[in-house]
Design an enzyme around this catalytic site. Structure first.
Site, PDB file in Angstrom:
ATOM      1  N   LYS A  44      25.108  89.451  76.254  1.00 22.59           N
ATOM      2  CA  LYS A  44      23.882  88.786  76.706  1.00 22.59           C
ATOM      3  C   LYS A  44      22.703  89.176  75.795  1.00 22.59           C
ATOM      4  CE  LYS A  44      21.027  86.704  79.674  1.00 22.59           C
ATOM      5  NZ  LYS A  44      20.930  85.242  79.732  1.00 22.59           N
ATOM      6  N   CYS A 130      14.673  81.360  72.873  1.00 22.44           N
ATOM      7  CA  CYS A 130      14.701  81.460  74.333  1.00 22.44           C
ATOM      8  C   CYS A 130      13.476  80.757  74.927  1.00 22.44           C
ATOM      9  CB  CYS A 130      14.725  82.916  74.779  1.00 22.44           C
ATOM     10  SG  CYS A 130      14.597  83.054  76.579  1.00 22.44           S
TER      11      CYS A 130
HETATM   12  C1  DHB Z   1      17.837  82.759  78.637  1.00 28.03           C
HETATM   13  C2  DHB Z   1      17.921  81.430  78.266  1.00 28.03           C
HETATM   14  C3  DHB Z   1      18.122  81.096  76.956  1.00 28.03           C
HETATM   15  O1  DHB Z   1      18.233  79.799  76.542  1.00 28.03           O
HETATM   16  C4  DHB Z   1      18.228  82.089  75.996  1.00 28.03           C
HETATM   17  O2  DHB Z   1      18.410  81.755  74.731  1.00 28.03           O
HETATM   18  C5  DHB Z   1      18.139  83.417  76.363  1.00 28.03           C
HETATM   19  C6  DHB Z   1      17.949  83.743  77.685  1.00 28.03           C
HETATM   20  C7  DHB Z   1      17.619  83.115  80.055  1.00 28.03           C
HETATM   21  O3  DHB Z   1      16.911  82.407  80.758  1.00 28.03           O
HETATM   22  O4  DHB Z   1      18.135  84.166  80.473  1.00 28.03           O
END
Ligand code: DHB
Length: 312
Positions: A44, A130
């Site tokens: 993650k 993100c």
């Molecule tokens: C999250 C969403 C994303 O598109 C990403 O690249 C990283 C994190 C999220 O909301 O956790």
């Protein structure tokens, strides 16, 4: 069918593995991916400090689309160094990809250095896209900042394969501008695309947005996002194929979706939503559907399919 792939010197036993997204936050989830037929393990996206989930509802999925704003929940990068050590101990032959995210250069450097120096992490994926943290930009839409950031990152002396996760671009002029920046640096791969950020879905009955965080704005995936992903892969491949591989991260439901993205120029494939829904079984299902379809068309190696889209 030959389905292994490399990123620089790192071997992936299969070109299909998980996206940094669902089911890759805890050590247990990561070990489960490592024990499946996924070709690698993407952790993650992590930040300097641990982060909590955004308020609920933060993820809604129906047949044709999903919208999310998870909020970058993660245990902080130090935990992912520990998790990588445990994965490597149990599964020494599967590459581990650290996904690095934050919004100021110093934090990026801290995390990149930590994973670069770590002996268990094999590949660095720097997330510049993100959309789900209030008040923070999707960096890769700002070309000047991206150029400066890449210059500083490569000045750190990176030796591991490194790539950047990009948002979707909707104008080939923008794809070209980003490709011209990428070409200036030894970028091993790009991951495209992240979700279509900051979309709004409204329930007319309740007169409310479907998700709570960020005024209802969230990242969209869906059947209509797949053509956006295909176009991004094709246009980037055309411009940077000679030095940078493309990892396709998109809306994948089956092996034929994978086949299409190889045609457009992707060399590796990350599964997100489908992995969230089906768990690790999806890696075997989609791989065997892909092999069956590609073999029936006479292909015996993924390298024969990549960028083999016929002109009309
Ligand atoms: C999250 C969403 C994303 O598109 C990403 O690249 C990283 C994190 C999220 O909301 O956790």
């Amino acid at each position: 069918m030959h389905i292994s792939q490399t990123l620089k010197t790192v071997e992936f036993p299969s070109f299909i593995f998980n996206a940094s997204g669902p089911r890759c936050t805890t050590q247990g989830e990561l070990l489960k991916i490592a024990g499946s037929s996924a070709g690698g393990i993407t952790m993650k996206s992590c930040s300097p400090e641990a982060r909590q989930w955004n308020p609920e509802p933060r993820y809604i999925e129906v047949d044709m689309w999903s919208i999310n704003s998870m909020g970058l929940p993660n245990h902080g990068y130090k935990k992912y160094l520990e998790y990588a050590a445990e994965i490597k101990k149990q599964f020494p032959n599967k590459p581990i990809i650290a996904s690095i995210v934050w919004f100021c250069p110093e934090d990026f450097f801290l995390l990149i250095k930590a994973f670069q120096e770590d002996k268990n992490v094999d590949v660095l994926e720097v997330n510049l896209s993100c959309p789900n943290v209030v008040g923070k930009p999707q960096i890769a839409y700002d070309f000047e900042t991206t150029d400066e950031l890449l210059q500083q990152i490569f000045a750190l002396g990176i030796t591991k394969p490194i790539g950047f996760k990009l948002p979707p671009y909707f104008d080939p002029v923008h794809t070209e501008m980003m490709a011209n920046i990428l070409k200036k640096y030894p970028v091993d791969f790009i991951t495209c695309i992240n979700s279509v950020g900051n979309t709004l879905i409204i329930d007319p009955e309740t007169e409310q947005p479907l998700i709570a965080p960020k005024w209802g704005l969230g990242g969209l995936w869906g059947d209509y996002v797949k053509p956006v992903a295909l176009a991004n892969v094709r246009m980037f491949y055309k411009m940077i194929w000679d030095k940078t591989k493309i990892i396709w991260c998109g809306w994948i439901k089956n092996g034929i979706d994978v086949f299409e993205h190889l045609l457009a120029g992707a060399s590796l494939v990350q599964l997100g939503t489908v992995f969230g829904k089906e768990d690790t079984d999806c890696f075997e299902r989609i791989e065997s559907e892909f092999i069956e379809y590609a073999s029936s068309k006479g292909y015996s190696d993924i390298s024969e399919i990549i960028w083999n889209l016929k002109e009309l």
